[in-house]
Design a protein around this motif. Structure first.
Motif, PDB file in Angstrom:
ATOM      1  N   TYR A   1     -16.581   0.424  -4.916  1.00  0.00           N
ATOM      2  CA  TYR A   1     -15.846  -0.424  -3.976  1.00  0.00           C
ATOM      3  C   TYR A   1     -16.753  -0.723  -2.787  1.00  0.00           C
ATOM      4  CZ  TYR A   1     -11.748  -2.260  -1.572  1.00  0.00           C
ATOM      5  OH  TYR A   1     -10.854  -3.078  -0.951  1.00  0.00           O
ATOM      6  N   PRO A   2     -16.669  -1.941  -2.236  1.00  0.00           N
ATOM      7  CA  PRO A   2     -17.487  -2.242  -1.057  1.00  0.00           C
ATOM      8  C   PRO A   2     -17.131  -1.332   0.114  1.00  0.00           C
ATOM      9  CG  PRO A   2     -16.572  -4.248  -1.998  1.00  0.00           C
ATOM     10  CD  PRO A   2     -15.917  -3.098  -2.703  1.00  0.00           C
ATOM     11  N   LYS A   3     -18.142  -0.943   0.865  1.00  0.00           N
ATOM     12  CA  LYS A   3     -17.961  -0.049   2.006  1.00  0.00           C
ATOM     13  C   LYS A   3     -17.099  -0.729   3.068  1.00  0.00           C
ATOM     14  CE  LYS A   3     -21.562   2.289   3.372  1.00  0.00           C
ATOM     15  NZ  LYS A   3     -22.823   2.683   4.022  1.00  0.00           N
ATOM     16  N   PRO A   4     -16.128   0.012   3.628  1.00  0.00           N
ATOM     17  CA  PRO A   4     -15.306  -0.595   4.681  1.00  0.00           C
ATOM     18  C   PRO A   4     -16.138  -0.802   5.943  1.00  0.00           C
ATOM     19  CG  PRO A   4     -14.746   1.719   4.414  1.00  0.00           C
ATOM     20  CD  PRO A   4     -15.735   1.377   3.337  1.00  0.00           C
ATOM     21  N   THR A   5     -15.832  -1.870   6.643  1.00  0.00           N
ATOM     22  CA  THR A   5     -16.468  -2.147   7.934  1.00  0.00           C
ATOM     23  C   THR A   5     -15.387  -2.057   8.992  1.00  0.00           C
ATOM     24  OG1 THR A   5     -16.100  -4.510   7.621  1.00  0.00           O
ATOM     25  CG2 THR A   5     -18.236  -3.636   6.923  1.00  0.00           C
ATOM     26  N   GLY A   6     -15.769  -2.206  10.240  1.00  0.00           N
ATOM     27  CA  GLY A   6     -14.798  -2.125  11.344  1.00  0.00           C
ATOM     28  C   GLY A   6     -13.626  -3.058  11.144  1.00  0.00           C
ATOM     29  N   GLY A   7     -13.879  -4.375  11.181  1.00  0.00           N
ATOM     30  CA  GLY A   7     -12.842  -5.379  10.948  1.00  0.00           C
ATOM     31  C   GLY A   7     -11.631  -5.242  11.849  1.00  0.00           C
ATOM     32  N   ASP A   8     -10.643  -6.103  11.635  1.00  0.00           N
ATOM     33  CA  ASP A   8      -9.416  -6.013  12.422  1.00  0.00           C
ATOM     34  C   ASP A   8      -8.452  -5.020  11.784  1.00  0.00           C
ATOM     35  OD1 ASP A   8      -8.197  -7.299  10.277  1.00  0.00           O
ATOM     36  OD2 ASP A   8      -8.071  -9.233  11.259  1.00  0.00           O
ATOM     37  N   TYR A   9      -7.355  -4.755  12.477  1.00  0.00           N
ATOM     38  CA  TYR A   9      -6.416  -3.724  12.047  1.00  0.00           C
ATOM     39  C   TYR A   9      -5.811  -4.025  10.675  1.00  0.00           C
ATOM     40  CZ  TYR A   9      -2.530  -0.484  12.003  1.00  0.00           C
ATOM     41  OH  TYR A   9      -1.651   0.493  11.638  1.00  0.00           O
ATOM     42  N   ALA A  10      -5.386  -5.267  10.461  1.00  0.00           N
ATOM     43  CA  ALA A  10      -4.746  -5.626   9.185  1.00  0.00           C
ATOM     44  C   ALA A  10      -5.730  -5.444   8.028  1.00  0.00           C
ATOM     45  CB  ALA A  10      -4.235  -7.062   9.233  1.00  0.00           C
ATOM     46  N   GLU A  11      -6.988  -5.854   8.232  1.00  0.00           N
ATOM     47  CA  GLU A  11      -8.006  -5.689   7.192  1.00  0.00           C
ATOM     48  C   GLU A  11      -8.268  -4.210   6.935  1.00  0.00           C
ATOM     49  OE1 GLU A  11     -12.759  -6.612   6.459  1.00  0.00           O
ATOM     50  OE2 GLU A  11     -11.738  -7.523   8.164  1.00  0.00           O
ATOM     51  N   TYR A  12      -8.374  -3.427   8.015  1.00  0.00           N
ATOM     52  CA  TYR A  12      -8.603  -1.987   7.885  1.00  0.00           C
ATOM     53  C   TYR A  12      -7.474  -1.326   7.098  1.00  0.00           C
ATOM     54  CZ  TYR A  12      -8.760   2.953   9.152  1.00  0.00           C
ATOM     55  OH  TYR A  12      -8.771   4.322   9.098  1.00  0.00           O
TER      56      TYR A  12
END
Length: 185
Positions: free
Chosen positions: A149-160
């Motif tokens: 799976y692609p590594k999570p990045t910071g992003g916004d709350y909904a994306e997180y």
């Protein structure tokens, strides 16, 4: 009787010891006829995860993500594959969650070593395992990685939150997976 046994057995995953009945109740005599296992507290254990990640930012995101649920217990944190291999026999994780690019032992070599010596499900989280990185994806799957799976990045709350739910679902699914050892090539 089966009807009484059903009414005293709470639904899974939790079963609770029933409270003691009043002395004048006919229930005490009936309780002694039921198997003791009917009353034991039986809480499902969390999935033990070893995180292998060299990026401090990604490590912080993964720790926050896994600590957000009682279904996952972080049993170890390693900065590379070498540290992880030394840690596995001691912490005995159910699932290993690893990055791909690390030094001195990367995620691909870690996967090969784990599958040869300590077979268990491996989730690879990396920026190098996206749809257009078929060479890396194929190499990891061939080595024994259970999921990628692609590594999570910071992003916004909904994306997180969406990414968090996907990763937690993958960890839960992998925790019930049986894997077989693969000899080193």
């Amino acid at each position: 009787t089966p009807l009484l046994r059903q009414s005293l057995t709470p639904p899974l995953p939790y079963s609770v010891t029933p409270p003691l009945p009043a002395p004048h109740s006919p229930l005490p005599a009936l309780l002694h006829t039921l198997p003791r296992s009917t009353y034991k507290v039986n809480i499902m254990a969390p999935t033990k995860v070893l995180i292998v990640e060299d990026s401090p930012v990604a490590m912080e995101i993964l720790q926050r993500l896994f600590k957000s649920t009682p279904e996952v217990e972080i049993v170890g944190i390693a900065r590379n594959g070498q540290e992880a291999l030394a840690m596995i026999p001691r912490v005995n994780p159910t699932v290993i969650c690893t990055d791909f690019h690390m030094e001195p032992i990367d995620g691909l070599e870690l996967t090969k070593q784990v599958m040869a010596n300590y077979p268990r499900p491996i989730l690879v989280l990396s920026n190098s395992v996206k749809a257009d990185d078929t060479k890396n994806v194929f190499a990891l799957l061939q080595a024994g990685a259970s999921d990628i799976y692609p590594k999570p990045t910071g992003g916004d709350y909904a994306e997180y939150e969406a990414i968090k739910q996907k990763i937690l679902s993958k960890i839960k699914l992998l925790s019930g997976m049986n894997v077989k050892a693969r000899p080193l090539n």
